[in-house]
Design a protein around this motif. Structure first.
Motif, PDB file in Angstrom:
ATOM      1  N   UNK A   1     -63.149  81.230 -66.534  1.00  0.00           N
ATOM      2  CA  UNK A   1     -62.602  81.707 -65.258  1.00  0.00           C
ATOM      3  C   UNK A   1     -62.066  80.541 -64.425  1.00  0.00           C
ATOM      4  N   UNK A   2     -61.013  80.822 -63.674  1.00  0.00           N
ATOM      5  CA  UNK A   2     -60.378  79.821 -62.824  1.00  0.00           C
ATOM      6  C   UNK A   2     -60.352  80.335 -61.394  1.00  0.00           C
ATOM      7  N   UNK A   3     -61.097  79.650 -60.517  1.00  0.00           N
ATOM      8  CA  UNK A   3     -61.084  79.975 -59.101  1.00  0.00           C
ATOM      9  C   UNK A   3     -59.897  79.294 -58.427  1.00  0.00           C
ATOM     10  N   UNK A   4     -59.243  80.033 -57.508  1.00  0.00           N
ATOM     11  CA  UNK A   4     -58.115  79.493 -56.760  1.00  0.00           C
ATOM     12  C   UNK A   4     -58.362  79.705 -55.275  1.00  0.00           C
ATOM     13  N   UNK A   5     -58.352  78.611 -54.518  1.00  0.00           N
ATOM     14  CA  UNK A   5     -58.464  78.757 -53.072  1.00  0.00           C
ATOM     15  C   UNK A   5     -57.208  79.449 -52.560  1.00  0.00           C
ATOM     16  N   UNK A   6     -57.404  80.501 -51.752  1.00  0.00           N
ATOM     17  CA  UNK A   6     -56.299  81.163 -51.069  1.00  0.00           C
ATOM     18  C   UNK A   6     -56.718  81.401 -49.622  1.00  0.00           C
ATOM     19  N   UNK A   7     -55.735  81.581 -48.753  1.00  0.00           N
ATOM     20  CA  UNK A   7     -56.045  81.873 -47.365  1.00  0.00           C
ATOM     21  C   UNK A   7     -56.527  80.672 -46.584  1.00  0.00           C
ATOM     22  N   UNK A   8     -57.338  80.939 -45.548  1.00  0.00           N
ATOM     23  CA  UNK A   8     -57.604  79.915 -44.550  1.00  0.00           C
ATOM     24  C   UNK A   8     -58.558  78.835 -45.046  1.00  0.00           C
ATOM     25  N   UNK A   9     -58.527  77.721 -44.336  1.00  0.00           N
ATOM     26  CA  UNK A   9     -59.364  76.568 -44.620  1.00  0.00           C
ATOM     27  C   UNK A   9     -59.158  75.562 -43.513  1.00  0.00           C
ATOM     28  N   UNK A  10     -59.498  74.310 -43.775  1.00  0.00           N
ATOM     29  CA  UNK A  10     -59.365  73.303 -42.722  1.00  0.00           C
ATOM     30  C   UNK A  10     -57.895  72.907 -42.543  1.00  0.00           C
ATOM     31  N   UNK A  11     -57.574  72.104 -41.512  1.00  0.00           N
ATOM     32  CA  UNK A  11     -56.172  71.800 -41.213  1.00  0.00           C
ATOM     33  C   UNK A  11     -55.456  70.985 -42.279  1.00  0.00           C
ATOM     34  N   UNK A  12     -56.148  70.619 -43.352  1.00  0.00           N
ATOM     35  CA  UNK A  12     -55.510  69.902 -44.451  1.00  0.00           C
ATOM     36  C   UNK A  12     -54.537  70.800 -45.213  1.00  0.00           C
ATOM     37  N   UNK A  13     -54.603  72.105 -44.978  1.00  0.00           N
ATOM     38  CA  UNK A  13     -53.668  73.008 -45.640  1.00  0.00           C
ATOM     39  C   UNK A  13     -52.682  73.580 -44.628  1.00  0.00           C
ATOM     40  N   UNK A  14     -51.603  74.152 -45.155  1.00  0.00           N
ATOM     41  CA  UNK A  14     -50.656  74.941 -44.377  1.00  0.00           C
ATOM     42  C   UNK A  14     -50.924  76.401 -44.698  1.00  0.00           C
ATOM     43  N   UNK A  15     -51.442  77.142 -43.741  1.00  0.00           N
ATOM     44  CA  UNK A  15     -51.876  78.509 -44.012  1.00  0.00           C
ATOM     45  C   UNK A  15     -50.737  79.378 -44.516  1.00  0.00           C
ATOM     46  N   UNK A  16     -49.525  79.133 -44.040  1.00  0.00           N
ATOM     47  CA  UNK A  16     -48.398  79.964 -44.475  1.00  0.00           C
ATOM     48  C   UNK A  16     -48.045  79.735 -45.944  1.00  0.00           C
ATOM     49  N   UNK A  17     -48.585  78.684 -46.547  1.00  0.00           N
ATOM     50  CA  UNK A  17     -48.342  78.421 -47.966  1.00  0.00           C
ATOM     51  C   UNK A  17     -49.528  78.840 -48.838  1.00  0.00           C
ATOM     52  N   UNK A  18     -50.473  79.561 -48.252  1.00  0.00           N
ATOM     53  CA  UNK A  18     -51.704  79.905 -48.971  1.00  0.00           C
ATOM     54  C   UNK A  18     -51.887  81.394 -49.177  1.00  0.00           C
ATOM     55  N   UNK A  19     -50.838  82.163 -48.984  1.00  0.00           N
ATOM     56  CA  UNK A  19     -50.885  83.593 -49.232  1.00  0.00           C
ATOM     57  C   UNK A  19     -51.019  83.826 -50.730  1.00  0.00           C
ATOM     58  N   UNK A  20     -52.056  84.542 -51.181  1.00  0.00           N
ATOM     59  CA  UNK A  20     -52.221  84.747 -52.620  1.00  0.00           C
ATOM     60  C   UNK A  20     -51.054  85.469 -53.281  1.00  0.00           C
ATOM     61  N   UNK A  21     -50.266  86.218 -52.518  1.00  0.00           N
ATOM     62  CA  UNK A  21     -49.118  86.899 -53.114  1.00  0.00           C
ATOM     63  C   UNK A  21     -48.101  85.910 -53.683  1.00  0.00           C
ATOM     64  N   UNK A  22     -48.136  84.659 -53.185  1.00  0.00           N
ATOM     65  CA  UNK A  22     -47.246  83.634 -53.734  1.00  0.00           C
ATOM     66  C   UNK A  22     -47.582  83.305 -55.180  1.00  0.00           C
ATOM     67  N   UNK A  23     -48.757  83.705 -55.640  1.00  0.00           N
ATOM     68  CA  UNK A  23     -49.197  83.426 -57.014  1.00  0.00           C
ATOM     69  C   UNK A  23     -48.726  84.473 -58.017  1.00  0.00           C
ATOM     70  N   UNK A  24     -47.990  85.476 -57.580  1.00  0.00           N
ATOM     71  CA  UNK A  24     -47.677  86.611 -58.444  1.00  0.00           C
ATOM     72  C   UNK A  24     -47.038  86.194 -59.765  1.00  0.00           C
ATOM     73  N   UNK A  25     -46.066  85.324 -59.721  1.00  0.00           N
ATOM     74  CA  UNK A  25     -45.397  84.925 -60.965  1.00  0.00           C
ATOM     75  C   UNK A  25     -46.324  84.108 -61.860  1.00  0.00           C
ATOM     76  N   UNK A  26     -47.159  83.251 -61.262  1.00  0.00           N
ATOM     77  CA  UNK A  26     -48.140  82.507 -62.048  1.00  0.00           C
ATOM     78  C   UNK A  26     -49.137  83.467 -62.686  1.00  0.00           C
ATOM     79  N   UNK A  27     -49.569  84.445 -61.932  1.00  0.00           N
ATOM     80  CA  UNK A  27     -50.512  85.433 -62.462  1.00  0.00           C
ATOM     81  C   UNK A  27     -49.923  86.120 -63.690  1.00  0.00           C
ATOM     82  N   UNK A  28     -48.662  86.493 -63.599  1.00  0.00           N
ATOM     83  CA  UNK A  28     -48.004  87.119 -64.752  1.00  0.00           C
ATOM     84  C   UNK A  28     -47.917  86.148 -65.929  1.00  0.00           C
ATOM     85  N   UNK A  29     -47.543  84.920 -65.635  1.00  0.00           N
ATOM     86  CA  UNK A  29     -47.309  83.951 -66.710  1.00  0.00           C
ATOM     87  C   UNK A  29     -48.592  83.591 -67.439  1.00  0.00           C
ATOM     88  N   UNK A  30     -49.703  83.488 -66.726  1.00  0.00           N
ATOM     89  CA  UNK A  30     -50.946  82.996 -67.317  1.00  0.00           C
ATOM     90  C   UNK A  30     -51.735  84.103 -68.013  1.00  0.00           C
TER      91      UNK A  30
END
Length: 365
Positions: free
Chosen positions: A208-237
């Protein structure tokens, strides 16, 4: 967990995802998480619920770290801990954490941390890539799974396919040269090609592979952490057979639930979404359960540093789930038998199945 007694400021720092102290005249105890802690933890230290923070911290010092850990972890009711070993700080080992709770530990290997440790002893890109392949293969022998924080390092809008070997080699050369120039930022792997290489290397192990999505500390950009952005990767993997566990999700947890509903290898993990929403945890969990199949939602606390976070995370999950299930049974929407069965799935059985663990567990990382 932290090994030593914490001063008030250090304690409060674990109550927030901010990387800065509370604003002047305010406290992080004045938050949903802070109020939940003051509701559930003081009675375990022989205090009244909602006692003032200063009194709580004083009692904590009186009892000492070992006794506080024992009381709070035991009350959390967590029997198996899946622990991300890539976190910084003077923390207990997974085995020490589990022993304090009378439970069992299982390691989750953080890919970026593994890559950075490998780079520390690599003299060339060839050395690095060979060492990384060996490290992932060795970790797969004993770990329960892998984790990526690509959401922090780049975002989730990366190209979905596995990068070509030549591109990986070039990216490794560039990163190692950058590291040689010095400085803390250079030490971190942020190149999207290398991050994709890590993800695909882990996926091909079948763990299993865990992927951080959504909110976290200010080291991330929240607008780039929407899990829907992973859709193509999800299909590919998907052909690799790797299960993807989308952690946290908030405020995009409904998107994570959708992905779990439509892709058989995707799971939604409640994580910090409940811990930090406190009295609103039931509403957030209800939104996750609107669409996600009940065999695809997992419990976790994402706790570290404080035993309070394990206790609060577990208690909020139980209270939220019990409240929802009781309501739906009263309304006639669910049978009591189905409610009990789903509670077992979310609290233990889904994680046991996904991570291939032999005993009934509740999950942490």
């Amino acid at each position: 967990m932290a090994r030593h007694e914490l001063d008030p400021a250090a304690f409060e720092a674990f109550l927030t995802e901010s990387d800065a102290p509370a604003a002047l005249g305010t406290t992080f105890f004045d938050s949903q998480l802070g109020f939940a802690l003051r509701r559930w933890c003081p009675p375990l230290l022989d205090l009244e619920p909602h006692c003032p923070p200063a009194r709580y911290l004083a009692r904590r010092r009186e009892l000492g770290v070992r006794e506080v850990n024992r009381r709070l972890l035991s009350a959390a009711g967590i029997t198996d801990f899946l622990v991300d070993t890539g976190l910084p700080g003077d923390l207990t080992t997974p085995d020490e954490l589990a022993a304090a709770a009378g439970g069992t530990a299982h390691e989750i290997v953080r890919l970026e941390h593994l890559a950075e440790r490998t780079a520390d002893t690599s003299r060339s890109a060839d050395d690095f890539l060979a060492g990384l392949a060996d490290g992932i293969r060795e970790a797969a022998r004993t770990a329960a799974g892998f984790k990526s924080v690509a959401a922090y390092r780049y975002g989730l809008h990366f190209e979905p396919d596995a990068p070509a070997p030549a591109a990986v080699h070039t990216a490794a050369e560039r990163w190692l040269a950058h590291r040689a120039e010095g400085g803390a930022p250079a030490a971190r792997v942020t190149d999207p090609v290398l991050l994709r290489h890590l993800l695909w290397s882990a996926a091909r192990t079948g763990l299993p592979l865990q992927l951080h999505t959504g909110f976290g500390d200010p080291d991330l950009r929240l607008d780039r952490c929407d899990p829907l952005a992973l859709t193509d990767f999800i299909r590919a993997v998907r052909p690799t057979g790797c299960s993807l566990i989308l952690l946290h999700g908030y405020p995009y947890h409904r998107g994570a639930a959708y992905l779990a509903a439509v892709f058989p290898h995707v799971y939604a993990d409640v994580g910090l979404s409940l811990t930090h929403t406190g009295a609103r945890a039931g509403a957030v969990l209800a939104e996750m359960l609107e669409l996600a199949p009940f065999g695809k939602v997992l419990f976790s606390t994402d706790a570290y540093g404080l035993p309070e976070l394990y206790m609060v995370g577990a208690r909020l999950f139980r209270e939220a789930l019990t409240g929802l299930l009781d309501q739906w049974v009263r309304e006639g929407a669910w049978s009591s038998g189905d409610a009990g069965r789903v509670a077992a799935l979310l609290g233990a059985d889904n994680a046991r199945r996904v991570y291939g663990l032999g005993s009934t567990i509740t999950r942490d990382h």
